[in-house]
Design an enzyme around this catalytic site. Structure first.
Site, PDB file in Angstrom:
ATOM      1  N   GLU A   1       0.858  -1.189   0.000  1.00  0.00           N
ATOM      2  CA  GLU A   1       0.000   0.000   0.000  1.00  0.00           C
ATOM      3  C   GLU A   1       0.891   1.235   0.000  1.00  0.00           C
ATOM      4  OE1 GLU A   1      -2.367   2.875  -0.094  1.00  0.00           O
ATOM      5  OE2 GLU A   1      -3.419   0.945  -0.053  1.00  0.00           O
TER       6      GLU A   1
ATOM      7  N   ASP B   1       5.460   1.910  -3.388  1.00  0.00           N
ATOM      8  CA  ASP B   1       4.802   1.933  -4.688  1.00  0.00           C
ATOM      9  C   ASP B   1       4.662   0.511  -5.222  1.00  0.00           C
ATOM     10  OD1 ASP B   1       4.030   2.282  -7.324  1.00  0.00           O
ATOM     11  OD2 ASP B   1       5.449   3.894  -7.729  1.00  0.00           O
TER      12      ASP B   1
ATOM     13  N   ASP C   1      -6.202  -4.325  -5.801  1.00  0.00           N
ATOM     14  CA  ASP C   1      -7.329  -3.618  -5.188  1.00  0.00           C
ATOM     15  C   ASP C   1      -6.990  -2.132  -5.192  1.00  0.00           C
ATOM     16  OD1 ASP C   1      -9.517  -2.833  -3.774  1.00  0.00           O
ATOM     17  OD2 ASP C   1      -9.063  -3.972  -1.957  1.00  0.00           O
ATOM     18  N   SER C   2      -7.027  -1.550  -6.374  1.00  0.00           N
ATOM     19  CA  SER C   2      -6.455  -0.221  -6.578  1.00  0.00           C
ATOM     20  C   SER C   2      -7.529   0.853  -6.685  1.00  0.00           C
ATOM     21  CB  SER C   2      -5.625  -0.201  -7.867  1.00  0.00           C
ATOM     22  OG  SER C   2      -6.465  -0.398  -8.983  1.00  0.00           O
ATOM     23  N   THR C   3      -7.077   2.087  -6.662  1.00  0.00           N
ATOM     24  CA  THR C   3      -7.934   3.228  -6.967  1.00  0.00           C
ATOM     25  C   THR C   3      -8.104   3.332  -8.483  1.00  0.00           C
ATOM     26  OG1 THR C   3      -6.007   4.686  -7.024  1.00  0.00           O
ATOM     27  CG2 THR C   3      -7.153   4.483  -4.921  1.00  0.00           C
ATOM     28  N   ASP C   4      -8.800   4.362  -8.917  1.00  0.00           N
ATOM     29  CA  ASP C   4      -8.959   4.594 -10.355  1.00  0.00           C
ATOM     30  C   ASP C   4      -7.607   4.927 -10.999  1.00  0.00           C
ATOM     31  OD1 ASP C   4     -11.703   4.193 -10.258  1.00  0.00           O
ATOM     32  OD2 ASP C   4     -12.110   6.296  -9.782  1.00  0.00           O
TER      33      ASP C   4
ATOM     34  N   PRO D   1      -1.728   8.422  -8.208  1.00  0.00           N
ATOM     35  CA  PRO D   1      -0.877   7.317  -7.751  1.00  0.00           C
ATOM     36  C   PRO D   1      -1.276   5.960  -8.323  1.00  0.00           C
ATOM     37  CG  PRO D   1      -1.513   8.722  -5.913  1.00  0.00           C
ATOM     38  CD  PRO D   1      -2.323   9.170  -7.085  1.00  0.00           C
TER      39      PRO D   1
END
Length: 221
Positions: A42, A74, A93-96, A100
């Protein structure tokens, strides 16, 4: 994001989670006694610590299970430096794909994921929504890259009212396993795990996509 690959390959033991700072993905994976090791990467430690404080129902396993190793760095760099054929499963399980999270939707990232997965490896990734035009563009870009990186690349859907449009997709990519043909329903059901949403009937149905989504996926090159 967690149970689908475990129902396809119950022998998964070594897992990499990219993102998932709220701890929900790790919590669900650690319910499987057969899991030996989880590396969770994370980029923002503050996300994890705030979730531990304010969302203990999802973050309850973070810092609380010896099988889980937390890395605050990262994810793109982590997979680039990881040894080949290290993992059975990678969960992104990432953001859009902005800011980042943008690097987690690139050829470089998917190629490295392929390299660090073993010959039976599975990759599950957050695949955006098929509803809004901006999300569709990113979904098609991601699927196109994954199709060129893995021999098996499928998409399944999930209903989540708090996500944009409420209709969300996940990608299932693998070097060996087909998510329907290789589903081990009896083995998974015999585990006796209680879930609020997932079951093996839903597993099959989730891969039965609406016509407009099929057309979107067919037209991404």
């Amino acid at each position: 994001i967690s149970h689908v690959p475990m129902a396809v390959n119950p022998d998964i033991k070594n897992v990499l989670i990219i993102g998932g700072g709220d701890g929900g993905t790790a919590r669900e994976m650690l319910r499987y006694e057969t899991i030996v090791n989880i590396d969770m990467v994370e980029i923002d430690e503050r996300v994890v610590r705030l979730c531990q404080k304010y969302l203990p129902q999802t973050a309850c396993k973070l810092d609380n299970d010896p099988r889980l190793n937390l890395y605050f760095e990262d994810g793109l760099k982590f997979v680039a430096n990881a040894p080949s054929e290290q993992y059975d499963l990678i969960l992104v399980d990432s953001t859009d794909p902005v800011g980042p999270g943008e690097g987690l939707f690139t050829y470089e990232f998917y190629t490295n994921c392929n390299r660090i997965l073993n010959k039976e490896g599975i990759l599950i990734n957050q695949h955006e929504s098929p509803y809004y035009d901006k999300d569709v563009r990113e979904m098609k870009r991601a699927h196109s890259k994954i199709k060129q990186t893995f021999p098996i690349a499928k998409v399944y859907q999930y209903n989540m009212p708090t996500y944009g449009s409420g209709h969300w997709l996940f990608g299932f990519a693998s070097k060996k396993y087909d998510p329907i043909k290789d589903l081990k329903s009896t083995a998974w059901n015999n585990l006796g795990l209680e879930t609020k949403y997932y079951n093996t009937d839903l597993h099959v149905g989730a891969f039965m996509l609406p016509t407009y989504v099929k057309e979107q996926l067919a037209n991404c090159n």
